[in-house]
Design a protein around this motif. Sequence first.
Motif, PDB file in Angstrom:
ATOM      1  N   ASP A 154       0.832  -1.210   0.000  1.00  0.00           N
ATOM      2  CA  ASP A 154       0.000   0.000   0.000  1.00  0.00           C
ATOM      3  C   ASP A 154       0.867   1.261   0.000  1.00  0.00           C
ATOM      4  O   ASP A 154       0.554   2.244  -0.677  1.00  0.00           O
ATOM      5  CB  ASP A 154      -0.923   0.016   1.216  1.00  0.00           C
ATOM      6  CG  ASP A 154      -2.046  -1.012   1.121  1.00  0.00           C
ATOM      7  OD1 ASP A 154      -2.308  -1.490  -0.005  1.00  0.00           O
ATOM      8  OD2 ASP A 154      -2.647  -1.334   2.162  1.00  0.00           O
ATOM      9  N   LEU A 155       1.954   1.219   0.760  1.00  0.00           N
ATOM     10  CA  LEU A 155       2.857   2.369   0.836  1.00  0.00           C
ATOM     11  C   LEU A 155       3.481   2.668  -0.524  1.00  0.00           C
ATOM     12  O   LEU A 155       3.537   3.823  -0.964  1.00  0.00           O
ATOM     13  CB  LEU A 155       3.946   2.093   1.870  1.00  0.00           C
ATOM     14  CG  LEU A 155       4.986   3.198   2.086  1.00  0.00           C
ATOM     15  CD1 LEU A 155       4.349   4.418   2.760  1.00  0.00           C
ATOM     16  CD2 LEU A 155       6.151   2.681   2.929  1.00  0.00           C
ATOM     17  N   LEU A 156       3.946   1.620  -1.204  1.00  0.00           N
ATOM     18  CA  LEU A 156       4.636   1.803  -2.476  1.00  0.00           C
ATOM     19  C   LEU A 156       3.702   2.293  -3.584  1.00  0.00           C
ATOM     20  O   LEU A 156       4.175   2.832  -4.594  1.00  0.00           O
ATOM     21  CB  LEU A 156       5.296   0.489  -2.914  1.00  0.00           C
ATOM     22  CG  LEU A 156       6.382  -0.064  -1.982  1.00  0.00           C
ATOM     23  CD1 LEU A 156       6.990  -1.331  -2.559  1.00  0.00           C
ATOM     24  CD2 LEU A 156       7.464   0.962  -1.728  1.00  0.00           C
ATOM     25  N   LYS A 157       2.410   2.136  -3.404  1.00  0.00           N
ATOM     26  CA  LYS A 157       1.454   2.572  -4.418  1.00  0.00           C
ATOM     27  C   LYS A 157       1.118   4.067  -4.326  1.00  0.00           C
ATOM     28  O   LYS A 157       0.505   4.616  -5.243  1.00  0.00           O
ATOM     29  CB  LYS A 157       0.148   1.772  -4.274  1.00  0.00           C
ATOM     30  CG  LYS A 157       0.246   0.320  -4.682  1.00  0.00           C
ATOM     31  CD  LYS A 157      -1.071  -0.385  -4.427  1.00  0.00           C
ATOM     32  CE  LYS A 157      -0.999  -1.867  -4.819  1.00  0.00           C
ATOM     33  NZ  LYS A 157      -2.268  -2.574  -4.472  1.00  0.00           N
ATOM     34  N   GLN A 158       1.514   4.727  -3.260  1.00  0.00           N
ATOM     35  CA  GLN A 158       1.048   6.092  -3.028  1.00  0.00           C
ATOM     36  C   GLN A 158       1.687   7.169  -3.916  1.00  0.00           C
ATOM     37  O   GLN A 158       0.993   8.075  -4.382  1.00  0.00           O
ATOM     38  CB  GLN A 158       1.226   6.467  -1.550  1.00  0.00           C
ATOM     39  CG  GLN A 158       0.443   5.610  -0.585  1.00  0.00           C
ATOM     40  CD  GLN A 158      -1.007   5.422  -0.996  1.00  0.00           C
ATOM     41  OE1 GLN A 158      -1.709   6.398  -1.299  1.00  0.00           O
ATOM     42  NE2 GLN A 158      -1.458   4.166  -1.023  1.00  0.00           N
ATOM     43  N   PRO A 159       2.994   7.148  -4.148  1.00  0.00           N
ATOM     44  CA  PRO A 159       3.573   8.226  -4.976  1.00  0.00           C
ATOM     45  C   PRO A 159       2.998   8.219  -6.387  1.00  0.00           C
ATOM     46  O   PRO A 159       2.767   7.165  -6.984  1.00  0.00           O
ATOM     47  CB  PRO A 159       5.073   7.890  -4.991  1.00  0.00           C
ATOM     48  CG  PRO A 159       5.289   7.046  -3.781  1.00  0.00           C
ATOM     49  CD  PRO A 159       4.038   6.250  -3.615  1.00  0.00           C
ATOM     50  N   ASP A 160       2.778   9.426  -6.927  1.00  0.00           N
ATOM     51  CA  ASP A 160       2.202   9.612  -8.258  1.00  0.00           C
ATOM     52  C   ASP A 160       3.316   9.695  -9.296  1.00  0.00           C
ATOM     53  O   ASP A 160       4.115  10.643  -9.280  1.00  0.00           O
ATOM     54  CB  ASP A 160       1.363  10.895  -8.258  1.00  0.00           C
ATOM     55  CG  ASP A 160       0.694  11.162  -9.592  1.00  0.00           C
ATOM     56  OD1 ASP A 160       0.842  10.329 -10.516  1.00  0.00           O
ATOM     57  OD2 ASP A 160       0.028  12.212  -9.714  1.00  0.00           O
TER      58      ASP A 160
END
Length: 305
Positions: free
Chosen positions: A128-134
């Motif tokens: 979930d953390l790794l999916k956050q940056p755009d």
Amino acid sequence: MSVTVTDCSAESLLQEFHHYLLLERGLSAHTLEAYRRDLRQFTAWLLEQHGHSDLLVVTTELLKEFVADRFEQGKNARSVARSISGLKTFYYWLLDEGQVSVNPVSLLPKISQVKKLPGVLSERDVDDLLKQPDRADPIEARDRCMLELLYATGLRVSELVGLQTGQVSIQQGLVRVTGKGQKERLVPLGQLALDELEDYLRHTRPLIANIGDSDVLFPSRKGGFMTRQAFWYRIKKYAVLAGIEQQISPHQLRHAFATHLLNHGADLRAVQLLLGHSSVSTTQIYTHVANHRLQQLYQTHHPRA
């Protein structure tokens, strides 16, 4: 449990505490220096791992993380216990002075019980953390690559922010790291991290302003090396977006790297080499997590459990 705060700088607090020990407790110069050294080491750790040095907002959970980190750095139980003893005295003094409402050290289990890592991130939390940056934003795309690389390699945050372009090889799938004591080690990169890194180098890094002919792998907005504190703030932002409630720091991705490898059957000696630990005994603090996972699997799947 956390402490209640009043606004006061760490340095002024440490000076006042030093005067208290000298004038009211009458401690020797040697003991005073030991207190000063241990408290300043804790303050420096707090700044490096959590981006602040506010001694009045320290929690018991944060202290567990500090203890676990000391063991990972190769400190023995006696050294860690001494540091905690100094912190306990410090917070009892703050309690007497009305600066805090509770001594967080008094709620800390015995040192032998907190060698294990606190609050290890689950694989789902990491995902979930790794999916956050755009990826559409060059700075966030840089952050995503950094997070992928950190989780894929278990680097120390100081090693990560200090990387130069010549230390990574897409072709060989390796990153060459200079760790503590100027010791070099080669750490392999998984395919996901390699793909992320290749995309970042080709499409994102050239878009970061002021980069020029710099060889900094992950430049700041100004083109130089990013500070550890700046990266901590970035991680904290993405943790909030991911809905991760526990306190998080770059070091916890290193913890997650080691723990998840062991959970999936990695050899302890191999994990030691990847982390850059000089002794396998340092790496053994991670095994309790893997053992706990094995116990859970046994209870869930064995027909007579």
